[in-house]
Motif scaffolding. Structure first.
Motif, PDB file in Angstrom:
ATOM      1  N   TRP A 317      18.470  71.783  61.765  1.00 32.77           N
ATOM      2  CA  TRP A 317      18.882  72.646  62.988  1.00 32.77           C
ATOM      3  C   TRP A 317      18.053  72.279  64.263  1.00 32.77           C
ATOM      4  N   ASP A 318      17.047  71.235  64.196  1.00 34.75           N
ATOM      5  CA  ASP A 318      16.007  71.190  65.360  1.00 34.75           C
ATOM      6  C   ASP A 318      16.597  70.189  66.172  1.00 34.75           C
ATOM      7  N   HIS A 319      16.226  70.360  67.472  1.00 34.28           N
ATOM      8  CA  HIS A 319      16.286  68.966  68.337  1.00 34.28           C
ATOM      9  C   HIS A 319      14.845  69.097  69.151  1.00 34.28           C
ATOM     10  N   PHE A 320      15.043  68.387  70.426  1.00 37.74           N
ATOM     11  CA  PHE A 320      13.701  68.142  71.020  1.00 37.74           C
ATOM     12  C   PHE A 320      13.414  69.230  71.975  1.00 37.74           C
ATOM     13  N   GLY A 321      14.251  70.396  72.112  1.00 40.19           N
ATOM     14  CA  GLY A 321      13.739  71.474  73.056  1.00 40.19           C
ATOM     15  C   GLY A 321      13.856  71.191  74.340  1.00 40.19           C
ATOM     16  N   THR A 322      13.103  71.959  75.046  1.00 40.56           N
ATOM     17  CA  THR A 322      13.123  71.563  76.644  1.00 40.56           C
ATOM     18  C   THR A 322      11.710  70.852  77.142  1.00 40.56           C
TER      19      THR A 322
END
Length: 535
Positions: A317-322
Motif C-alpha cells: 500500500w505504500d509509496h514515497f510520501g511527501t
C-alpha cells in the motif's frame, strides 16, 4: 452489391470483430466493477493521502481506508480478528547536506551520490576509509566467482558495478546471461559487502544495467527510509549503503589514475582481482531516527474444510510520501505503483466473497496489503517469517505491484522462467481469456527479486508477480516511475486491470477448492526451503 449493402456488411463485420475482441480482452468482465477501481485509486492516490508514506498521516488514512473496505465486504481481520499487523520499524532520515570527500574531490548528496544506513546509529563516519574497486561484488561458489578473493575489505569503502557479468556480456553461459540473477541486485551487494566486513558501499549507477535512471536512485534513496529492527539494533547491517553517479565515478577513477571503461572489462574476467584505488573516503552520515510501528493490513476469507491452508493475494500500500524540497513539498502519489494493486486486492476480495456465498471455498484466502515495500520489502519480510500464518500452511501467493490501467492486451507477463508450477496456473488461466503468456521482456531488470512476493519465495512459498510498469505505457518508467508524476487519471480505460483481476480470481478460486500444493520446478534455495518446511 450496392454501396448501401456493402456498408451494412462492413458495419456487421466490424461489430462481429468488436464483439470477438471484447470477448478476448474481457473474460469474466461482468465480475469486475471498474467504477470501484476508479474510486479506490482516486482516493488512495489523492494529495490528501500525502503519498502514502509509512509512519505518516498518509499511512493512517490508507490503512483505515483499507480496513473499512474489507469490513464492508464482510471479511474478518486476519490477525487474531484484527485487520492490522504491527510492523516495528525505524524511520531513518539522512542529512541531505552531507558531502562525500575523496582526495580533492567533493561530491554532492542527491546529485552525485546517495548514502543511507539501516543501523540504528545517528552518527556514522568514514574517516580516511580506503577505497577498493571490487568489480561486481559477487561471491558465488556455484558460478566459481569470487570478487572478494585475496582482498580484505574490513572497514573499507568498496565501489561495485551494478547487475552481474551475464548482463554485460549477454553470454548465456555466464551466470544466466541477459536475465539478472539475485547476485545482480543492489540488496545482495550490500548484504555480501557486510559479510565481508566493509564499512561502506558505493554502487556505480548506469541506466541500462540498473534498469532505471539516476532520478529513480535519487528519489528512492534520499529522504526518509525504513527498516525492521533486530535485537542488536541492526549492527550486522552494512554501516553505509550508497550509490555513485556515473559522472562522479569517472571523476573518481580518473583521480585514481584509472580508466573506468577498462576497469569494467577487467571485472568480467573470472580471475578478476579487486583493485585498491589508493584513495580514501570521508563522509559524515548523520541520521534522524524515529522508532515507531507501521502496519500491514490483513483480511481473511475463511475456508470451510481446510481453513488452515491459505492462498494469499497481496499488494503493497505504500509509496514515497511527501518530500520537502527547496521549491516546496513534492507528493509522490504512486497511482500506478501501487494504488492500482491495492485497489485490485479490494476488488478481488469483493468478487471472491460473492463467489464464497454461492459455493464456499475449502481453503482460506488472505488479502494482505504490505507496508514499506518501497524501502526494502519490509512489511512482507516480517509477514513471511510466519508469525501470523506459518509458511508451511501457505499454499501460494499472488502479488500485484502495478497494474495496466490502459486498454487490455492479448498477453500476460510472466516473471521468472521455469520457477514453479504457479506458472502452469498462469498459463491455464490466460488461455481461458485467449491470452498468451509472454516472458518478461526485460529479464535483465531482475523484477522477480524486486517485489513483496520475493520475501515469500525466499521462505519457499511458490509465488506469482503481476506487474505492469511501463509495458503498455513506454513513458511510464522514464517520466512517472517513483516520481511525483505518477498520478491518477480519470481517462484510464482500466481494460488491463479488468483482465488481470479476472485472471487472478480464476487462479485463486481453483487453488481454494483443489488439493494441489504447487511445487518449485528447478533445484534452488526456494525449493530446498519448501521441502524443509513441508516435511
Amino acid at each position: 452489391m450496392s454501396n448501401k449493402y456493402i456498408g451494412l456488411s462492413f458495419i456487421g463485420l466490424s461489430l462481429f470483430i468488436s464483439a470477438c475482441t471484447t470477448n478476448i480482452f474481457s473474460s469474466h468482465s461482468d465480475m469486475v466493477n471498474l467504477n470501484n477501481i476508479h474510486k479506490h485509486v482516486k482516493t488512495l492516490a489523492s494529495d490528501e493521502f500525502a503519498g502514502r508514506g509509512p509512519l505518516t498521516i498518509g499511512e493512517e488514512l490508507t490503512i483505515n481506508y483499507l480496513a473499512e473496505e474489507y469490513k464492508k465486504l464482510g471479511l474478518a481481520g486476519g490477525v487474531n480478528g484484527e485487520f492490522f499487523q504491527p510492523v516495528p520499524m525505524a524511520k531513518l532520515t539522512p542529512d541531505p547536506a552531507m558531502v562525500l570527500k575523496i582526495g580533492n574531490l567533493e561530491f554532492t548528496a542527491g546529485k552525485d551520490f546517495t548514502a543511507r544506513t539501516e543501523q540504528i546509529n545517528e552518527k556514522i563516519a568514514l574517516v580516511e576509509s580506503d577505497i577498493v574497486f571490487v568489480g561486481y561484488g559477487i561471491n558465488a561458489p556455484e558460478y566459481q566467482w569470487n570478487d572478494y578473493q585475496d582482498i580484505d575489505v574490513t572497514g573499507k569503502t568498496v565501489v561495485i558495478l551494478v547487475n552481474d557479468p551475464g548482463f554485460a556480456t549477454q553470454n548465456d553461459s555466464l551466470f544466466t546471461g541477459n536475465a539478472m540473477t539475485y547476485y545482480g541486485r543492489w540488496t545482495y551487494k550490500y548484504e555480501e559487502a557486510a559479510r565481508q566486513g566493509a564499512k561502506a558501499v558505493l554502487i556505480i549507477h548506469e541506466t541500462a544495467p540498473a534498469a532505471y535512471p539516476w532520478s529513480v536512485v535519487e528519489s528512492s534513496n534520499t529522504g526518509s527510509k525504513y527498516t525492521l529492527i533486530d535485537e542488536f539494533n541492526n549492527s550486522s547491517k552494512l554501516p553505509i549503503m550508497g550509490w555513485l553517479h556515473y559522472d562522479a565515478t569517472e571523476k573518481l577513477m580518473s583521480a585514481a589514475g584509472l580508466n573506468y571503461e577498462a576497469l569494467k572489462e577487467q571485472a568480467l574476467m573470472i580471475d578478476f582481482k579487486a583493485i585498491p584505488l589508493n584513495l580514501t573516503a570521508n563522509l559524515e552520515l548523520n541520521s534522524t531516527i524515529e522508532l515507531a510501528e507501521s502496519n500491514n493490513v490483513v483480511a481473511l476469507l475463511e475456508g470451510t474444510t481446510r481453513a488452515d491452508e491459505y492462498i494469499i493475494v497481496s499488494a503493497h500500500w505504500d509509496h514515497f510520501g511527501t518530500k520537502q524540497t527547496p521549491t516546496g513539498p513534492k507528493i509522490y502519489n504512486g497511482a500506478i505503483d501501487n494504488a492500482t494493486g491495492t485497489a485490485g486486492t479490494i476488488e478481488i476480495a469483493r468478487i471472491l466473497k460473492e463467489q464464497h456465498k454461492i459455493k464456499p471455498f475449502e481453503r482460506s484466502i488472505l488479502f494482505v496489503n504490505f507496508t514499506a515495500e518501497e524501502t526494502g520489502l519490509i512489511g512482507s519480510e516480517l509477514f513471511a517469517r510466519g508469525d501470523i500464518i506459518p509458511t508451511k500452511q501457505m499454499v501460494a501467493l499472488l502479488n500485484i505491484d502495478g497494474m495496466n490501467a490502459l486498454d487490455g492486451v492479448d498477453y500476460i507477463l510472466q516473471y521468472g522462467k521455469n520457477m514453479s508450477e504457479m506458472e502452469d496456473y498462469l498459463s491455464k488461466a490466460a488461455a481461458k481469456q485467449q491470452r498468451k503468456v509472454k516472458l518478461d521482456p526485460r529479464p535483465q531488470n531482475g523484477l522477480f527479486f524486486r517485489s513483496d512476493h520475493f520475501s515469500f519465495a525466499k521462505q519457499g512459498v511458490p509465488s506469482l508477480l503481476f506487474m505492469s510498469l511501463g509495458d503498455t505505457d513506454p513513458d511510464y518508467i522514464a517520466h512517472k516511475y517513483h516520481k511525483e508524476e505518477d498520478d491518477y487519471s480519470s481517462d484510464w480505460s482500466l481494460g488491463g486491470v479488468e483482465q488481470d483481476i479476472s485472471l487472478i480470481v480464476d487462479i485463486v478460486s481453483e487453488l481454494a477448492t483443489n488439493n494441489d500444493w504447487p511445487k518449485w520446478k528447478e533445484s534452488s534455495d526456494f525449493k530446498k526451503r519448501r521441502l524443509q518446511d513441508r516435511q
